[in-house]
Design a protein around this motif. Structure first.
Motif, PDB file in Angstrom:
ATOM      1  N   UNK A  10      31.270  49.757  49.323  1.00  0.00           N
ATOM      2  CA  UNK A  10      30.126  49.399  49.757  1.00  0.00           C
ATOM      3  C   UNK A  10      29.153  49.317  48.730  1.00  0.00           C
ATOM      4  N   UNK A  11      29.216  50.360  47.673  1.00  0.00           N
ATOM      5  CA  UNK A  11      28.226  50.078  46.683  1.00  0.00           C
ATOM      6  C   UNK A  11      27.918  48.793  45.931  1.00  0.00           C
ATOM      7  N   UNK A  12      29.542  48.295  45.791  1.00  0.00           N
ATOM      8  CA  UNK A  12      29.437  47.029  45.026  1.00  0.00           C
ATOM      9  C   UNK A  12      29.022  46.037  45.983  1.00  0.00           C
ATOM     10  N   UNK A  13      29.238  45.886  47.230  1.00  0.00           N
ATOM     11  CA  UNK A  13      28.882  45.078  48.293  1.00  0.00           C
ATOM     12  C   UNK A  13      27.478  44.798  48.180  1.00  0.00           C
ATOM     13  N   UNK A  14      26.953  46.084  48.140  1.00  0.00           N
ATOM     14  CA  UNK A  14      25.214  46.377  48.130  1.00  0.00           C
ATOM     15  C   UNK A  14      24.618  45.681  46.782  1.00  0.00           C
ATOM     16  N   UNK A  15      25.580  45.396  45.627  1.00  0.00           N
ATOM     17  CA  UNK A  15      25.090  45.112  44.500  1.00  0.00           C
ATOM     18  C   UNK A  15      25.231  43.257  44.530  1.00  0.00           C
ATOM     19  N   UNK A  16      25.888  42.933  45.714  1.00  0.00           N
ATOM     20  CA  UNK A  16      26.079  41.464  45.704  1.00  0.00           C
ATOM     21  C   UNK A  16      27.211  40.850  45.030  1.00  0.00           C
ATOM     22  N   UNK A  17      28.205  41.758  44.915  1.00  0.00           N
ATOM     23  CA  UNK A  17      29.541  41.478  44.354  1.00  0.00           C
ATOM     24  C   UNK A  17      30.226  40.464  45.378  1.00  0.00           C
ATOM     25  N   UNK A  76      33.407  53.974  49.314  1.00  0.00           N
ATOM     26  CA  UNK A  76      32.272  54.146  48.980  1.00  0.00           C
ATOM     27  C   UNK A  76      31.755  53.210  48.046  1.00  0.00           C
ATOM     28  N   UNK A  77      32.687  53.109  47.120  1.00  0.00           N
ATOM     29  CA  UNK A  77      32.650  52.429  45.828  1.00  0.00           C
ATOM     30  C   UNK A  77      32.665  50.900  46.246  1.00  0.00           C
ATOM     31  N   UNK A 132      40.326  48.384  38.660  1.00  0.00           N
ATOM     32  CA  UNK A 132      39.855  49.183  37.424  1.00  0.00           C
ATOM     33  C   UNK A 132      39.973  50.632  37.936  1.00  0.00           C
ATOM     34  N   UNK A 133      39.305  51.069  39.246  1.00  0.00           N
ATOM     35  CA  UNK A 133      39.343  52.331  39.612  1.00  0.00           C
ATOM     36  C   UNK A 133      40.635  53.089  39.675  1.00  0.00           C
ATOM     37  N   UNK A 171      36.645  44.383  39.238  1.00  0.00           N
ATOM     38  CA  UNK A 171      35.595  45.217  38.647  1.00  0.00           C
ATOM     39  C   UNK A 171      35.715  46.754  39.031  1.00  0.00           C
ATOM     40  N   UNK A 172      35.990  46.672  40.467  1.00  0.00           N
ATOM     41  CA  UNK A 172      35.884  47.901  41.156  1.00  0.00           C
ATOM     42  C   UNK A 172      37.477  48.575  41.404  1.00  0.00           C
TER      43      UNK A 172
END
Lengths: 224, 353
Positions: A121-128, A118-119, A140-141, A136-137
């Motif tokens: 996906x969230x980062x892709x949705x931010x345009x990463x 899910x993280x 780091x996680x 960054x994800x």
């Protein structure tokens, strides 16, 4: 125990620490990116390149299949090409690093695969970009898991470093064999074993402490 | 929603289809021929059961899924055909919130909200200022340094909302954002979304399986079933005049439309021989009162009615009510004609002996 023996033990400990530190650093420098790539390059993943993923996976498995003592002897020509000699502490770092890379890569891969999809996906949705998602994800996680993996790798390398006496690598293991075993000096053997136990204990404790510092998840979610 | 041209819409689906490779080379259609426009500033709720295709539809708006047919446009950009840097630029104009929040456990509240800005390459000073604004905007004052594990579900979703707003998007996508929250927290999160919609003029597209969510904040809605939009339009119109069976079954849960079990068990599709009762749904919109209507029915036509179930709802600011009544079947047509004549909507649901 004579001052001479104390000096030998001191020197051997430093040699072991030097070999383990150098091979951990070099092994991480290559193993971390390799592990990240293995964790993100299967079909449909961020760096999707299934063919390269399979080939690298095979190489990693093959390297990990070779018993360490055989690896040490088998790569003597490579060691000589890199270090200029095939004996001594520096020469021993080559097989230790070569064994560390695939081991660390697998540990890093596992830690990164634990990160919730899910993280990503969230980062892709931010345009990463894929690289931003990795730095960054994912990495780091996965820091708590990677730290514990590296701790495991260091402990294993301490064990491996005892075998490089075979190519004159010196260090604690070599001292134990040459003095404790071959010269029947049980006090040397016991000292070597005690120092190794203390080293492993220290590494494990420090590793767990750092991992806990990185770990901001709720206690019930800690899978370690 | 209807009557809007694709060019003026904030989000537009034109004949959109999505098929997946199934086992044995078969194609499995997840979406078929979806055409839907969401006008700027609208809150559009898409409701459907799990597997109906609503998630696939939502994820096409920011290119997490690509259509295999048709066109998806967001703020004038063709998302389905964009790739690389162009797609990433579109994604910065589209915020997204998730059912399970998808916050980074290793970053604080402030760090999570800053992430989209870092990704966009914003310098540190403007990020700090923007994050402070957003924290105040979503009501998380004093929690900037906390980690997600220390927050409640509602607080986590507020972080998610602040993060989604960080790059000042024009469109917000909500993927079942309240499904993991308790009813009370759901209300506060929905209120926050409605405030943001009003104050920032943000277009919101949300998917949910809860009709109450649609009722509470959506100005427009669409019902999706088996990969197709079966009904769409202003929420009020659909709540008062649902035409599709799926819509009605979703409405059943929120509008007091469910028959009591002892009647539902006896319902017949056709009028039986002999004396029977006709079960009618009466819908009244706006401020119409039905009590006088039902008593007028009795005094003027001499038709007595039994009230079986009823509720008054609000869709946005508009109240509307539903009553389930039963009347003597022999005079059913007469009663319905009378009520229709007085501006109420009626529908025969069945007969009971």
């Amino acid at each position: 125990m004579s001052a001479n023996l104390m000096w030998l033990l001191y020197e051997a400990t430093l040699q072991t620490l030097y070999m383990v530190a150098a091979s951990t650093l070099l092994g991480t420098a290559f193993g971390l990116p390799l592990g990240v790539f293995l964790a993100t390059s299967q079909q449909g993943e961020l760096l999707s390149s299934p063919w390269l993923n399979k080939v690298l996976g095979l190489v990693v498995n093959a390297t990990r299949s070779v018993p360490f003592i055989i690896l040490v002897v088998a790569i003597i020509p490579l060691t000589r090409a890199i270090v200029g000699t095939s004996i001594g502490t520096n020469a021993a770092i080559v097989p230790l690093t070569l064994a560390a890379i695939p081991f660390i890569a697998r540990l890093v891969e596992n830690a990164i695969r634990e990160v919730d999809a899910g993280l990503i996906e969230a980062a892709r949705a931010m345009g990463a970009t894929p690289m931003q998602i990795i730095t960054k994800v994912l990495v780091r996680e996965a820091r708590p898991g990677i730290t514990l993996g590296l701790t495991l790798a260091v402990v294993s390398l301490i064990g491996y470093s005892a075998m490089v006496g075979a190519v004159g690598g010196e260090g604690l293991g070599d001292l134990g064999i040459r003095y404790g075993y071959q010269r029947f000096m049980p006090e040397v053997m016991v000292s070597v074993v005690v120092i190794l136990i203390v080293l492993v204990q220290l590494v494990q404790s420090i590793g767990e402490w750092i991992a806990a510092r990185f770990d901001k998840r709720a206690p019930r979610n800690r899978g370690h | 929603m209807t009557g809007m041209t694709a060019a003026g819409a904030a989000i537009s689906f034109e004949g959109v289809g999505k098929a997946f490779d199934g086992p044995g080379g078969a194609w499995i259609a997840a979406l078929q021929d979806v055409t839907l426009q969401v006008e700027p500033g609208a809150i559009c709720g898409i409701i459907g059961r799990s597997g109906a295709g609503k998630s696939t539809l939502l994820r096409m708006v920011n290119g997490l899924e690509r259509p295999t047919a048709g066109t998806v446009t967001v703020a004038g950009h063709d998302v389905g055909r964009a790739g690389g840097a162009a797609l990433r630029a579109i994604r910065r104009e589209v915020g997204m919130i998730f059912q399970h929040f998808n916050l980074l456990a290793s970053r604080t509240v402030a760090g999570n909200i800053a992430l989209p800005l870092e990704i966009a390459g914003t310098p540190a000073d403007p990020i700090r200022a923007r994050v402070a604004d957003l924290i105040a905007r979503v009501g998380l004052d004093g929690l900037a340094g906390r980690y997600p594990a220390e927050l409640s579900g509602g607080q986590k979703q507020r972080v998610g909302i602040a993060r989604a707003l960080a790059t000042s998007p024009k469109v917000l996508l909500s993927d079942e954002a309240t499904s993991a929250l308790d009813p009370e927290t759901t209300q506060t999160v929905l209120r926050l979304l409605a405030d943001i919609n009003r104050e920032l003029g943000l277009t919101i597209l949300l998917i949910t399986h809860e009709m109450a969510v649609v009722r509470d904040i959506a100005s427009h809605m669409a019902v999706i079933e088996g990969g197709r939009i079966v009904e769409s339009g202003p929420t009020y119109d659909i709540f008062t005049r649902p035409t599709h069976l799926t819509t009605r079954s979703f409405l059943g849960g929120v509008t007091g439309l469910t028959l009591p079990a002892f009647i539902a068990g006896k319902m017949l599709d056709h009028r039986p021989d002999g004396p029977s009762e006709e079960v009618i749904r009466v819908t009244f919109a706006g401020t119409h009162a039905t009590d006088p209507m039902l008593s007028k029915l009795a005094t003027e036509l001499g038709i007595a009615s039994n009230i079986l179930a009823g509720a008054i709802e609000e869709v946005g600011p508009h109240p509307f009510g539903n009553l389930l009544i039963s009347v003597d079947a022999a005079r059913g047509a007469e009663a319905r004609a009378y009520l229709e004549q007085h501006g109420l909507l009626t529908e025969v649901l069945g007969h009971v002996r």
